[in-house]
Write a protein that holds these residues in place. Sequence first.
Motif, mmCIF file in Angstrom:
data_model
loop_
_atom_site.group_PDB
_atom_site.id
_atom_site.type_symbol
_atom_site.label_atom_id
_atom_site.label_comp_id
_atom_site.label_asym_id
_atom_site.label_seq_id
_atom_site.Cartn_x
_atom_site.Cartn_y
_atom_site.Cartn_z
ATOM 1 N N VAL A 1 8.298 -15.601 3.302
ATOM 2 C CA VAL A 1 7.261 -14.645 3.229
ATOM 3 C C VAL A 1 6.698 -14.282 1.881
ATOM 4 N N GLU A 2 7.141 -14.424 0.632
ATOM 5 C CA GLU A 2 6.591 -14.563 -0.570
ATOM 6 C C GLU A 2 6.434 -15.724 -1.257
ATOM 7 N N THR A 3 5.391 -15.844 -2.138
ATOM 8 C CA THR A 3 5.183 -17.163 -2.669
ATOM 9 C C THR A 3 5.112 -16.656 -4.312
ATOM 10 N N VAL A 4 5.516 -17.646 -5.141
ATOM 11 C CA VAL A 4 5.439 -17.022 -6.757
ATOM 12 C C VAL A 4 4.708 -17.905 -7.259
ATOM 13 N N PHE B 1 24.761 -15.603 -0.712
ATOM 14 C CA PHE B 1 24.871 -15.886 -2.194
ATOM 15 C C PHE B 1 23.947 -17.066 -2.290
ATOM 16 N N VAL B 2 24.167 -18.246 -1.787
ATOM 17 C CA VAL B 2 23.288 -19.286 -1.980
ATOM 18 C C VAL B 2 21.786 -19.062 -1.881
ATOM 19 N N LEU B 3 21.473 -18.428 -0.646
ATOM 20 C CA LEU B 3 20.101 -18.209 -0.529
ATOM 21 C C LEU B 3 19.541 -17.234 -1.622
ATOM 22 N N TRP B 4 20.315 -16.062 -1.888
ATOM 23 C CA TRP B 4 19.956 -15.137 -3.007
ATOM 24 C C TRP B 4 19.756 -15.851 -4.336
ATOM 25 N N ALA B 5 20.448 -16.954 -4.504
ATOM 26 C CA ALA B 5 20.487 -17.498 -6.087
ATOM 27 C C ALA B 5 19.445 -18.528 -6.042
ATOM 28 N N VAL B 6 19.009 -19.243 -4.897
ATOM 29 C CA VAL B 6 18.060 -19.897 -4.713
ATOM 30 C C VAL B 6 16.548 -19.352 -4.836
ATOM 31 N N ASN B 7 16.688 -18.172 -4.307
ATOM 32 C CA ASN B 7 15.227 -17.249 -4.484
ATOM 33 C C ASN B 7 15.224 -16.433 -5.367
ATOM 34 N N TYR B 8 16.214 -16.131 -6.338
ATOM 35 C CA TYR B 8 15.938 -15.181 -7.615
ATOM 36 C C TYR B 8 15.291 -16.159 -8.394
ATOM 37 N N ARG B 9 14.062 -15.660 -8.777
ATOM 38 C CA ARG B 9 13.277 -16.279 -9.843
ATOM 39 C C ARG B 9 13.225 -15.598 -11.288
ATOM 40 N N LYS B 10 13.378 -16.356 -12.326
ATOM 41 C CA LYS B 10 13.502 -15.463 -13.555
ATOM 42 C C LYS B 10 12.372 -16.090 -14.416
ATOM 43 N N VAL B 11 11.841 -15.381 -15.494
ATOM 44 C CA VAL B 11 10.603 -15.739 -16.403
ATOM 45 C C VAL B 11 11.292 -15.137 -17.822
ATOM 46 N N GLY B 12 10.528 -15.776 -18.989
ATOM 47 C CA GLY B 12 10.751 -15.068 -20.018
ATOM 48 C C GLY B 12 10.028 -13.873 -20.402
ATOM 49 N N PRO B 13 10.073 -13.419 -21.564
ATOM 50 C CA PRO B 13 9.451 -12.239 -21.938
ATOM 51 C C PRO B 13 8.015 -12.358 -21.989
ATOM 52 N N ASN B 14 7.421 -13.838 -22.240
ATOM 53 C CA ASN B 14 5.969 -13.940 -22.494
ATOM 54 C C ASN B 14 5.272 -14.643 -21.334
ATOM 55 N N GLN B 15 6.018 -14.278 -20.098
ATOM 56 C CA GLN B 15 5.116 -14.505 -18.913
ATOM 57 C C GLN B 15 5.458 -13.421 -17.823
ATOM 58 N N VAL B 16 4.577 -13.656 -16.798
ATOM 59 C CA VAL B 16 4.666 -12.572 -15.732
ATOM 60 C C VAL B 16 4.589 -13.280 -14.452
ATOM 61 N N LEU B 17 5.638 -13.077 -13.502
ATOM 62 C CA LEU B 17 5.667 -13.511 -12.218
ATOM 63 C C LEU B 17 4.881 -12.749 -11.339
ATOM 64 N N VAL B 18 4.140 -13.507 -10.473
ATOM 65 C CA VAL B 18 3.222 -12.907 -9.438
ATOM 66 C C VAL B 18 3.582 -13.384 -8.246
ATOM 67 N N ILE B 19 4.201 -12.320 -7.586
ATOM 68 C CA ILE B 19 4.953 -12.523 -6.211
ATOM 69 C C ILE B 19 3.896 -12.184 -4.954
ATOM 70 N N SER B 20 3.348 -13.066 -4.380
ATOM 71 C CA SER B 20 2.406 -12.725 -3.142
ATOM 72 C C SER B 20 2.878 -12.764 -1.912
ATOM 73 N N GLY B 21 2.473 -11.891 -0.825
ATOM 74 C CA GLY B 21 3.079 -11.974 0.383
ATOM 75 C C GLY B 21 3.253 -10.526 0.963
ATOM 76 N N ARG B 22 3.346 -9.570 0.029
ATOM 77 C CA ARG B 22 3.838 -8.102 0.512
ATOM 78 C C ARG B 22 2.649 -7.482 -0.263
ATOM 79 N N THR B 23 2.464 -6.155 0.550
ATOM 80 C CA THR B 23 1.651 -5.217 0.050
ATOM 81 C C THR B 23 2.195 -4.250 -1.120
ATOM 82 N N SER B 24 1.361 -4.046 -2.308
ATOM 83 C CA SER B 24 1.525 -2.872 -3.165
ATOM 84 C C SER B 24 0.650 -2.277 -3.512
#
Length: 457
Positions: free
Chosen positions: A68-71, A17-40
Amino acid sequence: MSLVLLGVVVAVVVLVFVLWAVNYRKVGPNQVLVISGRTSTVTEPDGRKRKVGYRLQVGGGTFVLPFVETVDVMPLEVFSISVRCPEVLTAQGVIISAEAFGQVKVASDEALLHRAVENFLSRGSSGITSVAQEVLEGRMRAALGTMSVEEIYTERDRFAERVRNAAADDFSRLGLELLAFSLKDISDSQGYLQALGARRIAEVKRDAALAQAEADRDAAIHAAAYRKEGDIARLRAEAELAEATRDFEVQRATFQAAINAKRAEADVAYDLHRARLAEELKRQEFAVRLAEKELAAKVEELEIARREKELEATVKRPAEAMAYQAKLEAEAEAYRKELDAKGKAAGVRLLGAAEAEAANARGKAEAEAMRAKAGAWKEYTDAALAEMVIKELPDLARAVAEPLAKVEKIVMVGDAEGTSKLTGQVAKVVGQLPGVVEELTGLKLTELLRRKEEGRE
């Protein structure tokens, strides 16, 4: 052992739970998260698909795999851009300066958003505004070179539309979106705009003077025509008014006569109706009085019936019950007495004989006593009888006054001689005793007393 296992499980759950909470990233509706490290896979606007080493999350939140991923975060808000183009040649070869402003943002379409991320992720908002400003400035210079100064000055919307259309493809390739663009101001250092304005001002003044003269002339002509038409209209209106007044007076007289006739009819009808209502009212009053009397008679009849029932319930029925009860009691008492009489008859018959003998003896004794008493009465003289009566007079007077002795209080109303009158009445009653004795026995007490006094002398 079970407690240790339970502790391990709890620790693992807490750690996850702590690991999930630390690595759960949030942004507002005027921002976009770019998660690098895995293919899409990304789909281009022309339908082609290509693989990239990142994924996007517009607003909200997502879990980022640790190690594995960076934000990175890219803004989606609107940027205002001011564009200045100094010393630009127009289609007529006139050098002018222009100033405009626009609003730019990262495109919301997924394919264009991927382009904007690839172009500006490392440069940020400053890179977006800088590139957009350069693109708009180039397109603005190109549009200014194809239009005259007059067209640019009078057709600003068409100029802005040309710039937006020319820059649309450039912004699409950059992943940006031009929301608004408008020309703010133009100027020149050679006085072209001022001269253009002076000539236009002179033309406007000339046209204004001519228009004023024409207007004055037309106004005078129209004023005279209007005055003429006004006089004609006024006279015609006065004639029509007089005619209308005449017709109105005639109509009013006719209406007044009709009104008077109707009013007279209404007055007569009102009087008749009032008389009928008065008659109907009296008839109703008589009917009400008659109904009241009939109702009173019915109420009286009901009251008499109620009283009869009440008397029957409270007097007659109880009296009949009491009479019946008395009859039963009397019959019972008679029967009881009959039985008692039959029981006592035997004793009475036995006692009768003894009492008869005793009565016979008693009667014989009483007869002898009566014969002796009669002989004694024969020997009595009138003097003895008078003396006997006189001895009884005090008892008779006491009997007359005895009721007064039992009276506790006497209230006298009238004069103060009431007491003497009361005692006088008593004395008068006592004085009447000799007359009463004379009427009862034939003895004249006054003569006997007088004879007794003469004998003593």
